[in-house]
Design an enzyme around this catalytic site. Structure first.
Site, PDB file in Angstrom:
ATOM      1  N   GLY A  55      46.207  53.744  28.279  1.00 52.63           N
ATOM      2  CA  GLY A  55      46.537  52.282  28.276  1.00 52.63           C
ATOM      3  C   GLY A  55      45.292  51.582  28.939  1.00 52.63           C
ATOM      4  O   GLY A  55      44.424  52.435  29.131  1.00 52.63           O
ATOM      5  N   ARG A  58      43.035  49.975  31.586  1.00 49.81           N
ATOM      6  CA  ARG A  58      42.700  50.677  32.808  1.00 49.81           C
ATOM      7  C   ARG A  58      43.642  51.929  33.264  1.00 49.81           C
ATOM      8  O   ARG A  58      44.100  52.020  34.812  1.00 49.81           O
ATOM      9  CB  ARG A  58      43.055  49.518  33.976  1.00 49.81           C
ATOM     10  CG  ARG A  58      42.330  48.145  33.843  1.00 49.81           C
ATOM     11  CD  ARG A  58      40.718  48.275  34.150  1.00 49.81           C
ATOM     12  NE  ARG A  58      40.263  47.354  33.602  1.00 49.81           N
ATOM     13  CZ  ARG A  58      39.323  46.255  34.062  1.00 49.81           C
ATOM     14  NH1 ARG A  58      39.310  46.342  35.572  1.00 49.81           N
ATOM     15  NH2 ARG A  58      38.717  45.356  33.577  1.00 49.81           N
ATOM     16  N   HIS A 105      27.105  49.031  34.012  1.00 48.94           N
ATOM     17  CA  HIS A 105      27.457  50.422  33.397  1.00 48.94           C
ATOM     18  C   HIS A 105      26.278  50.909  32.738  1.00 48.94           C
ATOM     19  O   HIS A 105      26.262  52.237  32.842  1.00 48.94           O
ATOM     20  CB  HIS A 105      28.853  50.299  32.514  1.00 48.94           C
ATOM     21  CG  HIS A 105      29.978  49.789  33.390  1.00 48.94           C
ATOM     22  ND1 HIS A 105      31.337  49.208  32.684  1.00 48.94           N
ATOM     23  CD2 HIS A 105      30.185  49.897  34.624  1.00 48.94           C
ATOM     24  CE1 HIS A 105      32.065  49.102  33.566  1.00 48.94           C
ATOM     25  NE2 HIS A 105      31.559  49.424  34.668  1.00 48.94           N
ATOM     26  N   ARG A 106      25.687  50.435  31.863  1.00 48.40           N
ATOM     27  CA  ARG A 106      24.664  51.029  31.143  1.00 48.40           C
ATOM     28  C   ARG A 106      23.452  51.585  32.014  1.00 48.40           C
ATOM     29  O   ARG A 106      23.118  52.579  31.959  1.00 48.40           O
ATOM     30  CB  ARG A 106      24.015  50.052  30.060  1.00 48.40           C
ATOM     31  CG  ARG A 106      22.897  50.632  29.370  1.00 48.40           C
ATOM     32  CD  ARG A 106      22.448  49.918  28.087  1.00 48.40           C
ATOM     33  NE  ARG A 106      22.455  48.524  28.694  1.00 48.40           N
ATOM     34  CZ  ARG A 106      22.331  47.153  27.619  1.00 48.40           C
ATOM     35  NH1 ARG A 106      22.670  47.435  26.474  1.00 48.40           N
ATOM     36  NH2 ARG A 106      22.342  46.280  28.310  1.00 48.40           N
ATOM     37  N   ARG A 107      23.251  50.689  33.081  1.00 45.81           N
ATOM     38  CA  ARG A 107      22.120  51.204  33.917  1.00 45.81           C
ATOM     39  C   ARG A 107      22.630  52.295  34.679  1.00 45.81           C
ATOM     40  O   ARG A 107      21.721  53.290  35.031  1.00 45.81           O
ATOM     41  CB  ARG A 107      21.770  50.068  34.896  1.00 45.81           C
ATOM     42  CG  ARG A 107      20.574  49.091  34.140  1.00 45.81           C
ATOM     43  CD  ARG A 107      20.087  48.211  35.359  1.00 45.81           C
ATOM     44  NE  ARG A 107      21.101  47.294  36.158  1.00 45.81           N
ATOM     45  CZ  ARG A 107      21.777  46.255  35.958  1.00 45.81           C
ATOM     46  NH1 ARG A 107      21.213  45.629  34.866  1.00 45.81           N
ATOM     47  NH2 ARG A 107      22.526  45.715  36.546  1.00 45.81           N
TER      48      ARG A 107
END
Lengths: 185, 185, 185
Positions: free
Chosen positions: A10, A12, A50-52
């Protein structure tokens, strides 16, 4: 011949964190395919952060709303590919069709999934795909939401049938719906 | 004395396909009870197609929106009965009461379930009932939807308590909530 | 050092009954913390009836919409504390902030949960918390509902990470997401 793991859950539920940890246990050559369209500044900042974080752990990242098939086909293996998530990809396909006044029905979805599974199968490594469980609430009033819910359910079943492993995440914890073949990862 | 299996899951989770396969593994004498009211032509065509597919594999089919109890009581055993699905039956009972300006509350539901379980228990074979999981989304705005959600939750619990086996299907794959008694099927 | 059990599940899944039975198996010294605001007469009567039923089995009961931390800190152990439920507590915190024109975001939630876990950890007995699974339906239209859904998901993950045992209830039956440490209860 690739190994395919489906991680569903689901909103989160911790499915993305679980999938990321699984991927990092598989290989140090790590490819992230994000399907999420950036719709506002706050979301853009969150995606960037998040990417970093991932880059510090050896991930390459790429945003791709539609053409997952060619993106996966272009990747060199061995290594691990994480697609997060299929549910948004289905959403993007549905809205793309709508913009072109085309119908995106179950048959069209099955064609797309067939091509995706072929690309995954051609990748010489592990592919982990994240997907949402969206069918355990009350029937939505909205017809488009019902259609989307049906498509996502079908997508999950088709991917799960082809997968080596299927995991349902709830409260950050895994329930194993299908476990890997002996000799697999 | 019948054996009762409850198969639950979200929309398009593969619960009906799973229940059908389970039923076909039990007996070649196969009765299908569909509770789905036919509301449009497309749905009617889909139902017809499914029925014809089943007929080729030895199923008899019957549509019954309300009177599941008498339908099951009328069936000869041994064999297998598949009821698809209880959630729509609860929906049909709710709307029937509404048309007669009657209240269909939890007490009324418990009476109906009690009679259904008695009929199932009298059937000398296996009864497999399909049901929806509808309670894992956000609370619906709509009061009727909340009431319906509560009724379906209660229905699932009452049936599960009496069942020999309970299976939750997600992505077409079973999670076993309750397993059959030793010596059962 | 307390033992923490998280019991989650959908609406009317039987999670509260399961949690109650688990609590009664742990200790005869039983504290019930209800977080549900009483919004109408019918609900008030239902809550009263449940409380009287529990009192006959040795429970003390207390309604607390917000200050779970100080309530738990004030309890003497050993014994068992049942908190039913965290989802409404998150809801109450969200609406309290809104009444004061404050933002209740994920960071604020994390602070609250940190304090709650500290209080639970200080209780010399077993604490069982009930929570809802609300993230397995379609994305809600309503922005507040989406925010609430995200908060509840995060709450469940944080509690589950700290818990000794996590149980997902469906149809009144438990699926074990995390099992107690050897030597635990």
């Amino acid at each position: 011949m690739g190994t395919l793991i489906l991680v569903t859950g689901g909103a989160r539920s911790g499915k993305s964190s679980y999938a990321l940890a699984r991927a990092e246990a598989v290989s140090t050559i790590r490819h992230f395919l994000a399907t999420c369209p950036v719709t506002d500044t706050e979301m853009g900042q969150r995606i960037d952060r998040h990417r970093r974080e991932r880059e510090g752990r050896g991930w390459t990242s790429c945003e791709e709303e539609i053409a997952l098939v060619s993106r996966i086909a272009a990747l060199q293996g061995p290594g691990v590919v994480l697609v997060d998530c299929l549910t948004l990809w289905v959403n993007n396909l549905l809205f793309q069709a709508d913009r072109h006044d085309e119908v995106f029905d179950e048959q069209a979805l099955r064609r797309e999934i067939g091509q995706l599974l072929a690309a995954i199968s051609g990748y010489p490594g592990t592919v982990i795909v994240v997907s949402n469980e969206v069918g355990m609430g009350i029937v939505p009033d909205n017809q488009l939401a019902r259609h989307y819910r049906d498509l996502v359910g079908t997508c999950n079943r088709l991917i799960a049938a082809a997968a080596d492993e299927v995991v349902l995440v709830s409260c950050g914890l895994p329930l194993f719906l299908k476990t890997a073949r002996p000799g697999g990862i």
